[in-house]
Design an enzyme around this catalytic site. Structure first.
Site, short mmCIF file in Angstrom:
data_model
loop_
_atom_site.label_atom_id
_atom_site.label_comp_id
_atom_site.label_asym_id
_atom_site.label_seq_id
_atom_site.Cartn_x
_atom_site.Cartn_y
_atom_site.Cartn_z
N LEU A 34 0.81 -1.22 0.00
CA LEU A 34 0.00 0.00 0.00
C LEU A 34 0.84 1.26 0.00
CD1 LEU A 34 -2.72 -1.17 2.55
CD2 LEU A 34 -2.81 -1.23 0.04
N GLY A 37 -1.53 6.42 -2.76
CA GLY A 37 -2.61 6.31 -3.76
C GLY A 37 -3.75 5.46 -3.20
N HIS A 38 -3.39 4.29 -2.67
CA HIS A 38 -4.41 3.43 -2.04
C HIS A 38 -5.07 4.16 -0.86
CE1 HIS A 38 -1.42 0.26 -3.52
NE2 HIS A 38 -2.52 -0.05 -4.17
N GLY A 148 -8.95 3.88 -8.60
CA GLY A 148 -8.12 5.04 -8.92
C GLY A 148 -8.11 5.33 -10.41
N LYS A 150 -5.63 6.28 -11.81
CA LYS A 150 -4.33 5.76 -12.25
C LYS A 150 -4.53 4.64 -13.27
CE LYS A 150 0.00 4.32 -12.04
NZ LYS A 150 0.02 2.92 -11.80
N ASP A 151 -5.51 3.78 -12.99
CA ASP A 151 -5.86 2.69 -13.92
C ASP A 151 -7.16 3.08 -14.62
OD1 ASP A 151 -3.81 0.45 -13.12
OD2 ASP A 151 -4.54 1.32 -11.26
N VAL A 177 -2.67 10.00 -7.34
CA VAL A 177 -1.76 10.60 -6.36
C VAL A 177 -0.34 10.44 -6.88
CG1 VAL A 177 -0.96 10.57 -3.97
CG2 VAL A 177 -3.35 10.04 -4.49
N SER A 187 2.74 0.49 -6.71
CA SER A 187 3.49 -0.54 -5.96
C SER A 187 4.73 -0.95 -6.77
CB SER A 187 2.60 -1.74 -5.70
OG SER A 187 1.42 -1.34 -5.04
P1 AMP Z 1 -3.41 -1.92 -7.12
O1 AMP Z 1 -3.06 -2.32 -5.74
O2 AMP Z 1 -2.26 -1.39 -7.92
O3 AMP Z 1 -4.24 -2.94 -7.85
O4 AMP Z 1 -4.36 -0.65 -6.98
C1 AMP Z 1 -5.53 -0.71 -6.21
C2 AMP Z 1 -6.35 0.53 -6.48
O5 AMP Z 1 -5.59 1.70 -6.16
C3 AMP Z 1 -6.73 0.67 -7.97
O6 AMP Z 1 -8.07 1.14 -8.07
C4 AMP Z 1 -5.75 1.70 -8.47
O7 AMP Z 1 -6.22 2.45 -9.57
C5 AMP Z 1 -5.58 2.58 -7.24
N1 AMP Z 1 -4.31 3.31 -7.32
C6 AMP Z 1 -3.09 2.78 -7.54
N2 AMP Z 1 -2.16 3.77 -7.62
C7 AMP Z 1 -2.83 4.93 -7.44
C8 AMP Z 1 -2.43 6.32 -7.42
N3 AMP Z 1 -1.16 6.68 -7.59
N4 AMP Z 1 -3.38 7.24 -7.21
C9 AMP Z 1 -4.69 6.88 -7.04
N5 AMP Z 1 -5.12 5.61 -7.04
C10 AMP Z 1 -4.21 4.65 -7.25
#
Ligand code: AMP
Length: 293
Positions: A34, A37-38, A148, A150-151, A177, A187
Site C-alpha cells: 500500500l 494512492g491506495h 483510482g 491511475k488505472d 496521487v 506498488s
Molecule cells: P493496485 O493495488 O495497484 O491494484 O491498486 C488498487 C487501487 O488503487 C486501484 O483502483 C488503483 O487504480 C488505485 N491506485 C493505484 N495507484 C494509485 C495512485 N497513484 N493514485 C490513485 N489511485 C491509485
C-alpha cells in the site's frame, strides 16, 4: 479491525452489516504494497461509508505468464498496520484457492474495451481483473467500491461490467496521487533504483507538456502524441510501449479532440519495470492530488 481470510466469513459479516445493522459498506480492492494512492481511496471510503473493507489480494489471473506475479511486492504485516491506522474495519486477504476454489471455471469478460490499450499489451489482463472484482463485489456486497484514475481503463471497464451485470455497487473513481516529481505512485515503483526513479519523472512531464499544448489550442491527437514520444525519447532509460488518445468515457480512438474529455494514456518501460500513467485533456485541473500536499 478484523483480518478475514475466508470468503464465507466475509460474506456472513457483510450480510449482517447490510441486513441487520443497515450500514453502508465501502470496498477498496487492492493488491497490497500500500501507498498514498491506495490510502486516498481508503480516506474517501471512510468519509462516505459506515464500514470500510479493504481487500488485499495479488490476483494471479490478471498477470500474464511472463509478467511479475511472483516478484510482486507482498507485505501483509505492514499493510495491516497501515490499514489499522486508517481505521479500516475489515481487511479481506484471501489465499488464491479461496478466491478461485479448485475447479473454478467461470470468467467475466467485458468485450471490446478489454482489448484496447492495456488489454492489447497485456492479453487476458482485464479478464482477470473483471473476474476478481466480480467475485469481490459478490462476497462483500458493498454499496460503494473505490478505484483510482491511475488505472483509467480499468475503471471504465469495471463501470461497464457493473452496468451490464446489474451489480448494486456504485463505482467511485478518484484522482491519481503523485510524488513531488510527478511520478504516479505505484506498488511497482519499488522495482526502480534511484536513477530509474528519477528518469521515470519524464513520463508525467511529457503528459503535462502535451496537456499544456492542448490547453494552448493543439487539438490534433497525432501531434500531441508525437510531442509525448519526442520528450520521452530524450530519456535513455525509458522505452515507450504505447501512447494513445481516446475518448475518456468510451475509449474510442481520437484523431482530433473536440469538446469531449480525452484520455491521454501511456505505458513506458523504465528498465524492466512497466509503468502506466494518464492525464485527461479538456477537464478542469482541480483533480490533481500530490502525495506531499
Ligand atoms: P493496485 O493495488 O495497484 O491494484 O491498486 C488498487 C487501487 O488503487 C486501484 O483502483 C488503483 O487504480 C488505485 N491506485 C493505484 N495507484 C494509485 C495512485 N497513484 N493514485 C490513485 N489511485 C491509485
Amino acid at each position: 479491525m478484523e483480518i478475514i481470510n475466508r470468503r464465507k466469513r466475509m460474506m456472513s459479516v457483510a450480510r449482517r452489516l447490510r441486513r441487520e445493522e443497515h450500514r453502508t459498506i465501502g470496498l477498496v480492492p487492492t493488491m497490497g504494497a500500500l501507498h498514498e494512492g491506495h490510502l486516498s481511496l481508503i480516506h474517501e471510503a471512510r468519509a462516505l461509508c459506515d464500514v470500510v473493507v479493504v481487500s488485499v489480494f495479488v490476483n494471479p489471473t490478471q498477470f500474464g505468464p511472463t509478467e511479475d506475479f511472483a516478484a510482486y511486492p507482498r507485505d501483509l504485516t505492514r499493510d495491516s498496520a497501515l490499514l489499522a491506522e486508517y481505521n479500516v474495519d475489515y481487511v479481506f486477504a484471501p489465499a488464491a484457492e479461496e478466491m478461485y476454489p479448485p475447479g473454478a471455471a467461470t470468467f467475466v469478460t467485458v468485450e471490446g474495451l478489454s482489448n484496447e490499450l492495456e488489454g492489447a499489451s497485456r492479453p487476458g489482463h482485464f479478464r482477470g481483473v473483471t473476474t476478481v472484482v466480480a467475485i469481490l463485489l459478490n462476497v462483500v456486497r458493498p454499496h460503494f467500491a473505490f478505484f483510482g484514475q491511475k488505472d483509467a481503463q480499468q475503471a471504465i471497464i469495471i463501470k461497464q461490467m457493473v452496468r451490464d451485470l446489474a451489480f448494486e455497487a456504485e463505482i467511485v473513481v478518484l484522482p491519481i496521487v503523485r510524488e513531488q516529481s510527478g511520478l504516479a505512485l505505484s506498488s511497482r515503483n519499488t522495482y526502480l533504483d534511484p536513477q530509474q526513479r528519477q528518469a521515470a519523472a519524464v513520463i508525467n512531464g511529457a503528459l503535462l507538456r502535451a496537456r499544456a499544448a492542448y490547453d494552448d489550442g493543439e487539438h490534433n491527437a497525432t501531434r500531441l502524441i508525437d510531442m509525448v514520444r519526442e520528450q520521452i525519447g530524450q530519456e535513455p532509460l525509458a522505452r515507450i510501449d504505447y501512447v494513445s488518445i481516446n475518448d475518456a468515457t468510451t475509449l474510442e480512438k481520437l484523431d482530433k479532440i473536440d469538446d469531449q474529455p480525452a484520455l491521454l494514456s501511456i505505458a513506458v518501460f523504465i528498465g524492466k519495470t512497466r509503468l502506466i500513467d494518464n492525464v485527461v485533456l479538456g477537464e478542469s485541473k482541480k483533480n490533481v492530488v500530490s502525495a506531499n500536499a
